[in-house]
Design an enzyme around this catalytic site. Structure first.
Site, PDB file in Angstrom:
ATOM      1  CB  SER A 145      -0.852   0.042   1.553  1.00  0.00           C
ATOM      2  OG  SER A 145      -1.412   1.474   1.432  1.00  0.00           O
ATOM      3  CE1 TYR A 158      -4.040  -2.111   5.343  1.00  0.00           C
ATOM      4  CE2 TYR A 158      -3.096   0.059   4.927  1.00  0.00           C
ATOM      5  CZ  TYR A 158      -3.638  -1.000   4.379  1.00  0.00           C
ATOM      6  OH  TYR A 158      -3.820  -1.293   3.091  1.00  0.00           O
TER       7      TYR A 158
HETATM    8  N1  NAD Z   1      -8.634  -0.495  -1.496  1.00  0.00           N
HETATM    9  C1  NAD Z   1      -7.753   0.281  -1.252  1.00  0.00           C
HETATM   10  O1  NAD Z   1      -7.896   1.447  -1.353  1.00  0.00           O
HETATM   11  C2  NAD Z   1      -6.442  -0.354  -0.922  1.00  0.00           C
HETATM   12  C3  NAD Z   1      -5.227   0.576  -0.926  1.00  0.00           C
HETATM   13  C4  NAD Z   1      -4.156   0.076  -0.494  1.00  0.00           C
HETATM   14  C5  NAD Z   1      -3.861  -1.220  -0.275  1.00  0.00           C
HETATM   15  N2  NAD Z   1      -5.054  -2.048  -0.289  1.00  0.00           N
HETATM   16  C6  NAD Z   1      -5.099  -3.333  -0.115  1.00  0.00           C
HETATM   17  O2  NAD Z   1      -5.138  -4.246  -1.035  1.00  0.00           O
HETATM   18  C7  NAD Z   1      -5.668  -5.465  -0.504  1.00  0.00           C
HETATM   19  C8  NAD Z   1      -7.048  -5.831  -0.741  1.00  0.00           C
HETATM   20  O3  NAD Z   1      -7.927  -4.873  -0.135  1.00  0.00           O
HETATM   21  P1  NAD Z   1      -9.553  -4.468  -0.549  1.00  0.00           P
HETATM   22  O4  NAD Z   1      -9.786  -3.225  -0.534  1.00  0.00           O
HETATM   23  O5  NAD Z   1      -9.880  -5.431  -1.834  1.00  0.00           O
HETATM   24  O6  NAD Z   1     -10.355  -5.180   0.549  1.00  0.00           O
HETATM   25  P2  NAD Z   1     -11.403  -6.322   0.761  1.00  0.00           P
HETATM   26  O7  NAD Z   1     -11.816  -6.159   2.223  1.00  0.00           O
HETATM   27  O8  NAD Z   1     -12.339  -6.154  -0.277  1.00  0.00           O
HETATM   28  O9  NAD Z   1     -10.544  -7.633   0.617  1.00  0.00           O
HETATM   29  C9  NAD Z   1      -9.672  -8.449   1.727  1.00  0.00           C
HETATM   30  C10 NAD Z   1     -10.104  -9.860   1.432  1.00  0.00           C
HETATM   31  O10 NAD Z   1      -9.399 -10.464   2.361  1.00  0.00           O
HETATM   32  C11 NAD Z   1     -10.161 -11.559   3.014  1.00  0.00           C
HETATM   33  N3  NAD Z   1      -9.623 -11.685   4.657  1.00  0.00           N
HETATM   34  C12 NAD Z   1      -9.439 -10.841   5.571  1.00  0.00           C
HETATM   35  N4  NAD Z   1      -8.802 -11.362   6.218  1.00  0.00           N
HETATM   36  C13 NAD Z   1      -8.960 -12.536   6.344  1.00  0.00           C
HETATM   37  C14 NAD Z   1      -8.321 -13.833   6.895  1.00  0.00           C
HETATM   38  N5  NAD Z   1      -7.750 -13.705   8.144  1.00  0.00           N
HETATM   39  N6  NAD Z   1      -8.262 -15.017   6.458  1.00  0.00           N
HETATM   40  C15 NAD Z   1      -8.716 -15.228   5.052  1.00  0.00           C
HETATM   41  N7  NAD Z   1      -9.301 -14.146   4.415  1.00  0.00           N
HETATM   42  C16 NAD Z   1      -9.215 -13.038   4.872  1.00  0.00           C
HETATM   43  C17 NAD Z   1     -11.747 -10.668   3.116  1.00  0.00           C
HETATM   44  O11 NAD Z   1     -12.674 -11.556   3.269  1.00  0.00           O
HETATM   45  C18 NAD Z   1     -11.542 -10.279   1.677  1.00  0.00           C
HETATM   46  O12 NAD Z   1     -11.943 -11.007   0.545  1.00  0.00           O
HETATM   47  C19 NAD Z   1      -5.385  -5.452   0.951  1.00  0.00           C
HETATM   48  O13 NAD Z   1      -4.068  -6.006   1.149  1.00  0.00           O
HETATM   49  C20 NAD Z   1      -5.148  -3.768   1.098  1.00  0.00           C
HETATM   50  O14 NAD Z   1      -4.555  -3.734   2.236  1.00  0.00           O
HETATM   51  C21 NAD Z   1      -6.055  -1.778  -0.686  1.00  0.00           C
END
Ligand code: NAD
Length: 267
Positions: A145, A158
């Site tokens: 991120s 985080y």
């Molecule tokens: N959306 C953003 O703006 C953004 C920005 C920077 C980084 N990210 C990173 O992108 C990645 C995905 O984020 P997202 O926004 O798609 O969120 P999201 O919540 O849609 O995706 C996370 C997924 O991980 C699963 N999950 C969470 N904890 C778990 C566990 N203990 N065991 C198994 N599965 C688990 C959730 O069910 C979900 O499907 C993450 O690593 C997040 O930090 C997202």
């Protein structure tokens, strides 16, 4: 030929958001896809939607045995692993809201965040790399991120976890590069997933600081991840590549300067 033909890809944390978009895209590019998630109903529905080249496996990123089982299930189903996308993170607002400052953060929140966001990436890689080496190489993609590159007023765990992901990425790239394994991190900025939409205040704080007219979507990360997964990225390893609308690519005072210039022009 599709870019990921004959490849087996595991998406750890693939039921929703960025992981789901990547799973869909990997399959569209010819890969067989294993979607690991603790939200198994949504993961299964996604696998059904993708078709016979996708399966869903219930796994908990906080549990080492469960991570091992995810990797072994992929090998049992499709014979090997060529692409591992470590994407999981604690994104629930209920937990993230307790991820506060260095003085105030409960240690349980710190430990849980580091465990899911970093240790699970280490373990997934630890169990997948021997299979990749046997297959002649592979590509590991770690979702980090922008928060891993700079400090913030809150979300200490985080940010630290996402910085650790970048370092882990470099260590994997160094240690297994000669055996054909590439490892790269993606550093998304705001990507409008369900998780991010839960925090509209944060999104609005960031809006004046991106260089593109609009925020990105999960498909923007999927495009980059598909490239990194493919042999087209054969000479790219050990990198942390931003996909963030230029969020961290400018002078910190840019938004203030833009605003002052707009006000001056209006007068
Ligand atoms: N959306 C953003 O703006 C953004 C920005 C920077 C980084 N990210 C990173 O992108 C990645 C995905 O984020 P997202 O926004 O798609 O969120 P999201 O919540 O849609 O995706 C996370 C997924 O991980 C699963 N999950 C969470 N904890 C778990 C566990 N203990 N065991 C198994 N599965 C688990 C959730 O069910 C979900 O499907 C993450 O690593 C997040 O930090 C997202």
């Amino acid at each position: 030929m599709p870019r990921l033909a004959n490849k087996v890809a595991v998406v750890a944390g693939g039921a929703t958001g960025i992981g789901a978009a990547c799973a869909v895209r990997y399959a569209a590019e010819g890969a067989k896809v294993v979607i690991g998630d603790f939200n198994i109903d949504t993961a299964k529905a996604l696998a059904d939607e993708i078709g016979p080249n996708a399966i869903a496996v219930r796994y908990d990123a906080a549990d080492a045995d469960s991570i091992k089982n995810l990797i072994e299930s992929a090998v049992a189903a499709f014979g090997t692993i060529n692409v591992l996308h470590n994407n999981v993170a604690i994104t629930s607002l209920a937990i993230q809201s307790q991820d506060t400052t260095v003085v105030d953060i409960p240690i349980e929140i710190w430990n849980a965040t580091l465990n899911v966001n970093v240790t699970s990436f280490l373990l997934g890689s630890k169990y997948a790399i021997p299979h990749m080496i046997k297959a002649g190489g592979g590509s590991i993609i770690n979702t980090s991120s922008d928060s891993g590159r700079v400090g913030d007023v809150v979300r200490t765990a985080y940010g630290a976890s996402k910085a650790a992901v970048i370092s882990l990425t470099q260590h994997i790239a160094v240690q297994y590069g000669l055996q054909g394994i590439r490892c790269n991190a993606i550093t998304p900025g705001v990507i409008l997933t369900g998780a991010m939409k839960e925090d509209p205040a944060l999104v609005e704080f960031i809006r004046p600081h991106i260089l593109t007219p609009n925020f990105g979507g999960p498909e923007d990360i999927a495009s980059l991840a598909t490239f990194l997964a493919s042999d087209e990225a054969g000479y790219i390893t050990g990198q942390a590549i931003a996909c963030d609308g230029g969020h961290l690519a400018h002078q910190p005072q840019m938004a203030d300067v833009r605003k002052a210039m707009a006000e001056a022009n209006a007068n």
